[in-house]
Design an enzyme around this catalytic site. Structure first.
Site, PDB file in Angstrom:
ATOM      1  N   LYS A  23       0.833  -1.219   0.000  1.00 13.92           N
ATOM      2  CA  LYS A  23       0.000   0.000   0.000  1.00 13.92           C
ATOM      3  C   LYS A  23       0.857   1.255   0.000  1.00 13.92           C
ATOM      4  O   LYS A  23       0.655   2.148  -0.832  1.00 13.92           O
ATOM      5  CB  LYS A  23      -0.901   0.002   1.240  1.00 13.92           C
ATOM      6  CG  LYS A  23      -1.454   1.371   1.633  1.00 13.92           C
ATOM      7  CD  LYS A  23      -2.247   1.248   2.898  1.00 13.92           C
ATOM      8  CE  LYS A  23      -2.490   2.472   3.713  1.00 13.92           C
ATOM      9  NZ  LYS A  23      -1.414   3.275   4.216  1.00 13.92           N
ATOM     10  N   ASN A  24       1.809   1.350   0.908  1.00  7.41           N
ATOM     11  CA  ASN A  24       2.509   2.628   1.049  1.00  7.41           C
ATOM     12  C   ASN A  24       3.502   2.890  -0.087  1.00  7.41           C
ATOM     13  O   ASN A  24       3.939   4.022  -0.277  1.00  7.41           O
ATOM     14  CB  ASN A  24       3.150   2.746   2.433  1.00  7.41           C
ATOM     15  CG  ASN A  24       2.084   2.989   3.500  1.00  7.41           C
ATOM     16  OD1 ASN A  24       0.949   3.373   3.173  1.00  7.41           O
ATOM     17  ND2 ASN A  24       2.424   2.771   4.761  1.00  7.41           N
ATOM     18  N   ARG A 122      -0.513  15.273  12.770  1.00  4.18           N
ATOM     19  CA  ARG A 122       0.350  14.782  11.679  1.00  4.18           C
ATOM     20  C   ARG A 122       0.756  15.974  10.812  1.00  4.18           C
ATOM     21  O   ARG A 122       0.265  16.148   9.688  1.00  4.18           O
ATOM     22  CB  ARG A 122      -0.376  13.712  10.849  1.00  4.18           C
ATOM     23  CG  ARG A 122      -0.768  12.500  11.662  1.00  4.18           C
ATOM     24  CD  ARG A 122      -1.465  11.437  10.831  1.00  4.18           C
ATOM     25  NE  ARG A 122      -0.533  10.681   9.992  1.00  4.18           N
ATOM     26  CZ  ARG A 122      -0.912   9.693   9.175  1.00  4.18           C
ATOM     27  NH1 ARG A 122      -2.182   9.355   9.081  1.00  4.18           N
ATOM     28  NH2 ARG A 122      -0.027   9.044   8.452  1.00  4.18           N
ATOM     29  N   ARG A 397      -9.302   0.278   3.403  1.00  3.91           N
ATOM     30  CA  ARG A 397      -8.395   1.279   2.834  1.00  3.91           C
ATOM     31  C   ARG A 397      -7.023   0.675   2.557  1.00  3.91           C
ATOM     32  O   ARG A 397      -6.307   1.137   1.667  1.00  3.91           O
ATOM     33  CB  ARG A 397      -8.213   2.455   3.810  1.00  3.91           C
ATOM     34  CG  ARG A 397      -9.378   3.410   3.832  1.00  3.91           C
ATOM     35  CD  ARG A 397      -9.030   4.648   4.624  1.00  3.91           C
ATOM     36  NE  ARG A 397      -7.712   5.120   4.239  1.00  3.91           N
ATOM     37  CZ  ARG A 397      -6.887   5.798   5.025  1.00  3.91           C
ATOM     38  NH1 ARG A 397      -7.252   6.107   6.243  1.00  3.91           N
ATOM     39  NH2 ARG A 397      -5.712   6.187   4.590  1.00  3.91           N
TER      40      ARG A 397
HETATM   41  N1  EPU Z   1       6.257  14.533  11.047  1.00  7.54           N
HETATM   42  C1  EPU Z   1       6.391  15.875  11.342  1.00  7.54           C
HETATM   43  N2  EPU Z   1       6.440  16.761  10.310  1.00  7.54           N
HETATM   44  C2  EPU Z   1       6.384  16.368   9.025  1.00  7.54           C
HETATM   45  C3  EPU Z   1       6.259  14.985   8.713  1.00  7.54           C
HETATM   46  C4  EPU Z   1       6.191  14.090   9.759  1.00  7.54           C
HETATM   47  O1  EPU Z   1       6.445  16.248  12.509  1.00  7.54           O
HETATM   48  O2  EPU Z   1       6.452  17.228   8.140  1.00  7.54           O
HETATM   49  C5  EPU Z   1       6.179  13.561  12.147  1.00  7.54           C
HETATM   50  C6  EPU Z   1       4.814  12.865  12.180  1.00  7.54           C
HETATM   51  O3  EPU Z   1       3.864  13.625  12.880  1.00  7.54           O
HETATM   52  C7  EPU Z   1       5.145  11.584  12.859  1.00  7.54           C
HETATM   53  C8  EPU Z   1       6.536  11.266  12.353  1.00  7.54           C
HETATM   54  O4  EPU Z   1       7.075  12.520  11.895  1.00  7.54           O
HETATM   55  O5  EPU Z   1       5.189  11.759  14.231  1.00  7.54           O
HETATM   56  C9  EPU Z   1       6.587  10.235  11.231  1.00  7.54           C
HETATM   57  O6  EPU Z   1       5.864  10.673  10.131  1.00  7.54           O
HETATM   58  P1  EPU Z   1       6.221  10.195   8.653  1.00  7.54           P
HETATM   59  O7  EPU Z   1       6.254  11.420   7.816  1.00  7.54           O
HETATM   60  O8  EPU Z   1       7.395   9.293   8.649  1.00  7.54           O
HETATM   61  O9  EPU Z   1       4.926   9.348   8.317  1.00  7.54           O
HETATM   62  P2  EPU Z   1       3.957   9.516   7.097  1.00  7.54           P
HETATM   63  O10 EPU Z   1       4.737   9.695   5.852  1.00  7.54           O
HETATM   64  O11 EPU Z   1       2.870  10.489   7.402  1.00  7.54           O
HETATM   65  C10 EPU Z   1       4.008   6.971   6.539  1.00  7.54           C
HETATM   66  C11 EPU Z   1       2.974   5.920   6.335  1.00  7.54           C
HETATM   67  C12 EPU Z   1       2.325   5.556   7.658  1.00  7.54           C
HETATM   68  C13 EPU Z   1       3.405   5.075   8.609  1.00  7.54           C
HETATM   69  C14 EPU Z   1       4.497   6.146   8.751  1.00  7.54           C
HETATM   70  C15 EPU Z   1       5.657   5.704   9.599  1.00  7.54           C
HETATM   71  C16 EPU Z   1       2.155   6.426   4.121  1.00  7.54           C
HETATM   72  C17 EPU Z   1       1.065   6.944   3.267  1.00  7.54           C
HETATM   73  N3  EPU Z   1       1.948   6.452   5.426  1.00  7.54           N
HETATM   74  O12 EPU Z   1       3.295   8.085   7.078  1.00  7.54           O
HETATM   75  O13 EPU Z   1       1.441   4.486   7.383  1.00  7.54           O
HETATM   76  O14 EPU Z   1       2.842   4.813   9.866  1.00  7.54           O
HETATM   77  O15 EPU Z   1       5.000   6.487   7.444  1.00  7.54           O
HETATM   78  O16 EPU Z   1       6.242   4.557   9.087  1.00  7.54           O
HETATM   79  O17 EPU Z   1       3.182   5.964   3.617  1.00  7.54           O
HETATM   80  C18 EPU Z   1      -0.402   3.110   7.730  1.00  7.54           C
HETATM   81  O18 EPU Z   1      -0.085   2.509   6.699  1.00  7.54           O
HETATM   82  O19 EPU Z   1      -1.292   2.681   8.525  1.00  7.54           O
HETATM   83  C19 EPU Z   1       0.264   4.357   8.051  1.00  7.54           C
HETATM   84  C20 EPU Z   1      -0.225   5.231   8.915  1.00  7.54           C
END
Ligand code: EPU
Length: 414
Positions: A23-24, A122, A397
């Site tokens: 998915k991701n 987030r 999803r």
């Molecule tokens: N963060 C910030 N600022 C930013 C971006 C992130 O503070 O600009 C913080 C977030 O709030 C969080 C941490 O950094 O505390 C990690 O966020 P990250 O950006 O790594 O996560 P993401 O890209 O929003 C993806 C996956 C998530 C998965 C996380 C961590 C996708 C679409 N989503 O999210 O997947 O949990 O990486 O591995 O790729 C899921 O599949 O259920 C899911 C939530």
């Protein structure tokens, strides 16, 4: 509509289950097609709701997507950079990859902020800082974000946190930037390697994906390509945990075992009997599981996405398990639901304590987010009696054919 998954639990699982594609990865790869000037063919695209929404958003950009089973042929040659002010943008997190991709291709993007699972705050400040460092200016008006650049110039970008989303978005925005962009403290998740290898097939020049330093040398054009998406390590982990909880002899196929070592080594510590091949993991019935502690970390640490499913298994272990959640401090909504089923879990911001050895019983419970839903499915399979999981759309999803895959393993689920 309140869709419900109904499970009559405590039935042993047996047989084989094949994991779908990731998915991701898919949700980053689909928006990245915006950068291509020719047709892109994707194989093994997971049949999940997030993919359907992204395909609709590609349609709004006049990108033609044809599906043949799990194969997508995507034609971006007539692309039109319209504002993505559509409610579908807010239905998932990954719509934010259109920011990087459209900014990279057109130097202009206007769209709604993304949605996604409610896991607490987030922010996307790191994405936006990255775009600014490349030369873009950003205007935010309520829920609408507008990003413009006269030109994008490669630069060094240090991420305060190794964010998956920010790493990917900066990669997308910088493919056409002048000169070299370096992302330091980049996220190392396998999905980033998958996206980078696809972009490189299209003619991008990205090096170092999978390490903490990624360099992107700007090019002028990206062509089409054919790409197979990697297997979903979180789906694999979910079935492995389900098998450990209520399986007799279950083989999980289409797995890259190195992607889930943090999980498999924890399960072995708990006393789960695992056998591993190059692309499968076999789980044998295991009794007297022991409590363990985990701390969620960016890859290759223990994945936050598997913390919730593992909690269900921990209710069966003898002793007290602790979870420290360092990525999403509020990712504990599943604990309330598991307690309704007879678990004994204390939780607060950032951590949970699972007092194990509590048999679960079926009841009506609510999926509040995708991996909460996965945790509840596992709990329902373990529980005596009937479990009704409300708001099952969260689960669809991200899990391709979860009901039929579990039925094939012998679960009583519909
Ligand atoms: N963060 C910030 N600022 C930013 C971006 C992130 O503070 O600009 C913080 C977030 O709030 C969080 C941490 O950094 O505390 C990690 O966020 P990250 O950006 O790594 O996560 P993401 O890209 O929003 C993806 C996956 C998530 C998965 C996380 C961590 C996708 C679409 N989503 O999210 O997947 O949990 O990486 O591995 O790729 C899921 O599949 O259920 C899911 C939530």
């Amino acid at each position: 509509m309140n869709e419900i998954i109904k499970i009559h639990g405590n039935k042993k699982l047996n047989g084989e289950v094949t994991v779908s594609s990731c998915k991701n990865s898919a949700v980053a790869i689909l928006p990245s097609v915006v950068l291509a000037s020719e047709i892109v063919k994707l194989y093994d695209v997971p049949e999940i709701e997030d993919v359907k929404v992204l395909v609709k958003l590609l349609g709004l950009l006049n990108i033609d997507v044809r599906a043949n089973g799990d194969e997508l042929t995507i034609d971006p040659t007539e692309i039109c950079n319209v504002d993505l002010l559509d409610d579908d943008v807010m239905r998932l997190r990954a719509s934010y990859y259109f920011m990087g991709a459209l900014l990279g291709r057109f130097k202009h993007v206007k769209m709604y902020s993304p949605g996604g699972c409610n896991l607490g705050p987030r922010p996307i400040d790191l994405h936006l800082k990255g775009f600014e460092a490349l030369g873009a200016t950003i205007k935010q008006d309520g829920n609408i974000i507008e990003i413009d650049a006269e030109e994008l110039k490669g630069t060094d970008i240090y991420l305060d946190f190794a964010s998956v989303g920010a790493t990917i978005n900066i990669m997308l925005a910088s493919c056409f930037a002048q000169g070299r962009t370096t992302i330091e403290n980049a996220a190392k998740e396998p999905e980033i390697i998958d996206l980078s290898s696809m972009l490189n097939k299209m003619g991008a020049h990205i090096r170092g994906a999978g390490t903490s330093e990624i360099t992107i040398d700007g090019v002028f054009r990206l062509k089409g390509c054919i790409h197979d998406i990697i297997p979903d390590r979180i789906e694999a982990g979910t079935y492995i945990i389900a098998a450990a909880a209520i399986g007799e002899d279950v083989t999980i196929k289409n797995v890259i075992p190195q992607h889930i070592e943090a999980l498999t080594s924890k399960l072995e510590e708990m006393g789960v009997k695992l056998m591993q091949g190059p692309d499968y993991i076999r789980v044998l019935e295991s009794e007297n599981l022991k409590a363990v502690d985990i701390i969620t970390q960016p890859f290759p640490g223990f994945a936050t996405d598997l913390q919730q499913p593992l909690t269900s298994l921990m209710t069966k272990a003898i002793g007290t398990s602790h979870i420290e959640e360092t990525i999403y401090a509020e990712r504990f909504k599943h604990c309330h639901e598991l307690n309704q089923m007879g678990a004994n879990i204390q939780y607060k911001t950032g951590s949970s304590t699972i007092h194990g050895g509590t048999p679960l019983h079926g009841t009506d419970i609510f999926a509040t987010d995708l991996r909460c839903g996965a945790a509840l499915v596992i709990a329902g399979l373990m529980a005596d009696g009937e479990t009704n999981i409300h708001n099952a759309y969260h689960i669809y999803r991200g899990y391709d054919s979860i009901v039929s895959k579990l039925q094939a393993l012998g679960a009583d689920i519909e």
